[in-house]
Design a protein around this motif. Structure first.
Motif, PDB file in Angstrom:
ATOM      1  N   TYR A 156       0.811  -1.370   0.017  1.00 56.54           N
ATOM      2  CA  TYR A 156       0.064   0.125   0.034  1.00 56.54           C
ATOM      3  C   TYR A 156       0.783   1.240   0.038  1.00 56.54           C
ATOM      4  N   ILE A 157       2.144   1.207   0.449  1.00 59.29           N
ATOM      5  CA  ILE A 157       3.021   2.411   0.447  1.00 59.29           C
ATOM      6  C   ILE A 157       3.372   2.768  -1.241  1.00 59.29           C
ATOM      7  N   ALA A 158       3.373   1.878  -1.834  1.00 60.64           N
ATOM      8  CA  ALA A 158       3.845   1.900  -3.419  1.00 60.64           C
ATOM      9  C   ALA A 158       2.611   2.486  -4.131  1.00 60.64           C
ATOM     10  N   ALA A 159       1.477   1.775  -3.657  1.00 65.70           N
ATOM     11  CA  ALA A 159       0.176   2.223  -4.417  1.00 65.70           C
ATOM     12  C   ALA A 159      -0.165   3.395  -3.646  1.00 65.70           C
ATOM     13  N   SER A 160       0.279   4.184  -2.945  1.00 70.56           N
ATOM     14  CA  SER A 160      -0.017   5.689  -2.435  1.00 70.56           C
ATOM     15  C   SER A 160      -0.051   6.469  -3.478  1.00 70.56           C
ATOM     16  N   GLU A 161       1.039   6.423  -4.262  1.00 67.51           N
ATOM     17  CA  GLU A 161       1.328   7.158  -5.522  1.00 67.51           C
ATOM     18  C   GLU A 161      -0.173   7.233  -6.292  1.00 67.51           C
ATOM     19  N   TRP A 162      -1.256   6.510  -6.402  1.00 75.82           N
ATOM     20  CA  TRP A 162      -2.292   6.782  -6.857  1.00 75.82           C
ATOM     21  C   TRP A 162      -3.302   7.733  -6.356  1.00 75.82           C
ATOM     22  N   LEU A 163      -3.051   8.211  -4.881  1.00 69.04           N
ATOM     23  CA  LEU A 163      -3.542   9.021  -4.430  1.00 69.04           C
ATOM     24  C   LEU A 163      -3.381  10.769  -4.943  1.00 69.04           C
TER      25      LEU A 163
END
Length: 783
Positions: free
Chosen positions: A533-540
């Motif tokens: 989810y840390i890497a996925a946070s770029e989506w935000l």
């Protein structure tokens, strides 16, 4: 085990007054005290005799001249008595015990003459010691009939009447003479007041109360003991009685007060009761090493590993002990298959729902599938087929032209069918859309978009095995269809199938693509499949045009990263787009009520469900996740009864395509504990409506188990396993039901196929059938 009801056998009933060499004998203290007293009396007597001899000698010497004849007479009398006393045999009780054991050994091994001679010697010695001590020696040597007679003589001689009566009762227990047992225990109670000044008074009272099954009085006596003698036995009794009343922590505390290497097994069972499976396992492994309870210990370890979710280890342990003791293995822990309380209790259901269900990959992925877009046909490809066909006609290649034009016609038919099916899916007619798409894929099996759309309907129906199959086909037909590939990875995880190579190919291919909105979506979904989810946070950080899938990803990632306001903002936007659909509203409740305590969560959920207006089409015919989570919310808020009435009314006015509506009603009825009704509904679904996916078959088995139809449950689980062997819930339930009917071999086969460590069934549990154990104890000949 956490709620294991089996009795913890600390010491046998007979051991309360005499127990094995690893423990103090309950009577040994009395015996030692008697021996000490006897030695004091003996030495005192000898000293007194010596004093008398000296005194008499002095007197005789003083009066020798005047009373010579009388002196001679007195000396002869004393000498005679001393000689008589010397003729009386004297022996320590411990030596007598050894002699009795030796005589028994000689007799049983054929040396009867030597044995009889030794018995005669014992008989002569026994006249010189107390009847009580002789009785203790006989009791310890398991000569129960003789010991009973000896203790009776001791009672008749007013010798240690209370404790002699207790030991006589113990002998009667060994002789299976309940009438005599009751007589002597009552006699011991009658003599108890005479021991009021004894430091062992409370101990005697404990034993009498225990044998009279007045366990609370015995426990109270143990807690207010007047003596520190026999602490090991008192602690064992305290542990046993506390375990009987499920005071498991007190029972553990009693056993932990003194070290006894034989206590590992009992400690293990107590730790299992409180749910500390790690300590329970450690103690059982220690017991196995010490060869304590060679059948029960490894079997208990297997069952505890089942409770702890270590299924593979449990399978190995149960297999080993069953192979070694194929008959006896079923005598100790008869299983009773149960359903989890969290299926029916609102508070427990809420705890499982909020801590577990909402955070499983299955729930998260199903929400992603719910909001995922369907795809329409590629118009350019159809036009290309038509153009190629016309060109071929001009070059007189009629056969080839006909082939292209036929493809164009079939593609057009399929594409029109796809559009119609998507329309049904978007109207929450998921099953109907799935049926149409299945027909279309037979016409055009190499249509990548068709395979994707069919896979998506399967995913929304909760059939991940079929979804994975068609997502994978879609990706293989078009390697640029990255969404199909990513969803193939996700569904592979849900069916416990390896997808490492596929994921690696996808990552490499996507990395080569130019950055775009779609590519960022694919990267984010892959991060989520890795639980990163840390890497996925770029989506935000992106500000794309809001789509339902985009907004749900915002909510999911923001909640995982504790960005509550970001999550609330996204859920508000999602609710504006789909205000009356069930799933967006459930996501809203889960986001806004996340920090409420149990009672407040239930209260706010109830209020929200009562006041909000839903279309309910998604409940009747839509994706499985909407139906499942909505029923969960109604269970938590106590509204199952009203939901059941609502569904029953809708079912009476619906003529066709009632499969999902009836499925919802069957599940609500199950949670509402109308088990027989739920079982009937699932039977109708499976037999009449032909809904035979693995999940429906499994839930039918759950209802069958709840209704007491365990044989039917086994049959349904066998079918569910055949439909989807990767559905671990089915295999676990089937294994437990096999163990319940003494088929450990069948159970081991199912358990060995569950590769997931820390597996916990959401539905099925088990406990030890104490009623069956009690029946077996009371009717030892009836199996």
């Amino acid at each position: 085990m956490a709620d294991a009801p089996e009795d913890i056998i600390i010491i046998e009933d007979s051991d309360a007054a005499s127990y094995d060499n690893d423990d103090e004998n309950i009577q040994s203290y009395i015996e030692e005290e008697e021996a000490k007293k006897k030695k004091i009396i003996l030495f005192g007597g000898i000293a007194l005799i010596l004093v008398l001899i000296i005194a008499i000698t002095a007197v005789l010497l003083a009066f020798k001249a005047s009373k010579e004849h009388k002196e001679s007479t007195n000396i002869n009398l004393i000498d005679k008595r001393l000689q008589e006393s010397k003729k009386q045999p004297s022996i320590e009780p411990s030596k007598l015990e050894n002699m009795i054991a030796k005589a028994n050994y000689l007799y049983t091994n054929g040396s009867k003459e030597k044995a009889l001679a030794l018995y005669e010697q014992i008989a002569s010695y026994s006249q010189a010691i107390s009847q009580y001590n002789l009785g203790v020696a006989q009791l310890k040597d398991k000569q129960y009939k003789q010991a009973l007679q000896t203790f009776q003589k001791a009672i008749e001689n007013d010798e240690k009447r209370c404790v002699s009566a207790i030991n006589a009762a113990v002998c009667s227990l060994h002789l299976n003479d309940q009438e005599n047992f009751k007589y002597y225990i009552d006699l011991a109670y009658a003599y108890l007041p005479y021991e009021i000044n004894s430091p062992l008074y409370s101990y005697y009272y404990t034993l009498i109360s225990y044998y009279n099954k007045n366990y609370l009085a015995a426990l109270n006596s143990l807690q207010n003991s007047t003596s520190k003698a026999y602490t090991t036995v008192q602690n064992h009794l305290s542990a046993k009685i506390n375990a009987l009343y499920n005071n498991n922590y007190d029972a553990i505390d009693a056993l932990e007060k003194n070290y006894d290497k034989t206590d590992d097994f009992n400690k293990a069972l107590l730790y299992a009761r409180i749910g500390d499976f790690t300590l329970a396992g450690n103690h059982l492994e220690s017991a196995i090493t010490k060869e304590i309870q060679p059948i029960r210990a490894p079997l208990a370890l297997g069952l505890i590993n089942l409770k702890a979710g270590h299924i593979a280890k449990a399978a190995r342990e149960i297999k080993a002990v069953t192979e070694k003791y194929p008959e006896k293995v079923y005598q100790y822990y008869p299983l009773k298959v149960t359903l989890k309380d969290s299926l029916f209790d609102p508070q427990k259901a809420q705890n499982v729902y909020r801590k577990y269900i909402l955070n499983t990959k299955e729930t998260l992925y199903q929400k992603i599938f719910y909001f995922s877009p369907y795809k329409v046909f590629n118009a350019n490809q159809t036009i290309s087929y038509i153009r190629k066909g016309n060109a071929n006609i001009y070059i007189d290649n009629v056969e080839s032209a006909q082939k292209y034009l036929k493809k164009s016609a079939s593609s057009s038919t399929v594409n029109i069918g796809i559009v119609k099916a998507i329309k049904k899916a978007l109207s929450f007619k998921i099953r109907a859309a799935n049926t149409d798409l299945q027909k279309l894929v037979k016409i055009q099996p190499k249509h990548s978009i068709l395979q994707y759309d069919l896979a998506l309907t399967y995913a929304q129906m909760g059939n991940f095995q079929k979804a994975h199959e068609h997502f994978l086909r879609s990706y293989y037909l078009n390697a640029k269809n990255y969404l199909s590939g990513i969803y193939a990875v996700m569904t592979a995880q849900l069916i416990n199938k390896k997808s490492t190579k596929l994921k690696s190919i996808l990552k490499d291919s996507i990395a080569l693509e130019e950055t775009s909105e779609d590519i960022e979506l694919y990267k984010t979904l892959l991060y989520l499949s890795d639980n990163d989810y840390i890497a996925a946070s770029e989506w935000l950080e992106h500000n794309y045009k809001p789509h339902p899938l985009y907004l749900y990803l915002d909510i999911l990632i923001a909640k995982k990263l504790s960005k509550t306001e970001k999550a609330k903002d996204a859920v508000n936007k999602l609710l504006l787009m789909q205000p009356n659909d069930i799933l967006p509203n459930i996501i809203y409740m889960d986001t806004y009520f996340a920090n409420l305590n149990t009672s407040e969560y239930a209260k706010e959920t109830l209020k929200y469900l009562k006041n909000h207006k839903f279309t309910y089409e998604d409940l009747y015919f839509g994706p499985y996740i909407s139906r499942y989570l909505f029923i969960q919310e109604n269970l938590i808020s106590g509204r199952l009864y009203f939901l059941k009435e609502h569904l029953e009314e809708k079912l009476t006015t619906t003529d066709k395509n009632t499969q999902d509506l009836e499925s919802a009603l069957a599940l609500v009825t199950l949670y509402n504990q109308n088990f027989e009704e739920s079982y009937t509904l699932y039977n109708h679904l499976i037999d009449e409506l032909k809904v035979r996916d693995a999940r429906t078959l499994f839930l039918g088995a759950v209802a069958a188990t709840a209704a007491g139809h365990h044989e039917n449950a086994i049959a349904l689980l066998e079918l569910a396993k055949m439909k989807d062997g990767s559905f671990y819930e089915s295999r676990y339930a089937l294994a437990l039901l096999y163990m319940e009917i003494n088929n450990n071999n069948g159970a081991v086969i199912q358990l060995s196929r569950i590769q997931e460590d820390d597996f916990q069934s959401q539905y099925f549990g088990f406990k030890i059938d104490t009623q069956k154990l009690l029946f077996q104890k009371q009717h030892p000949q009836k199996k």
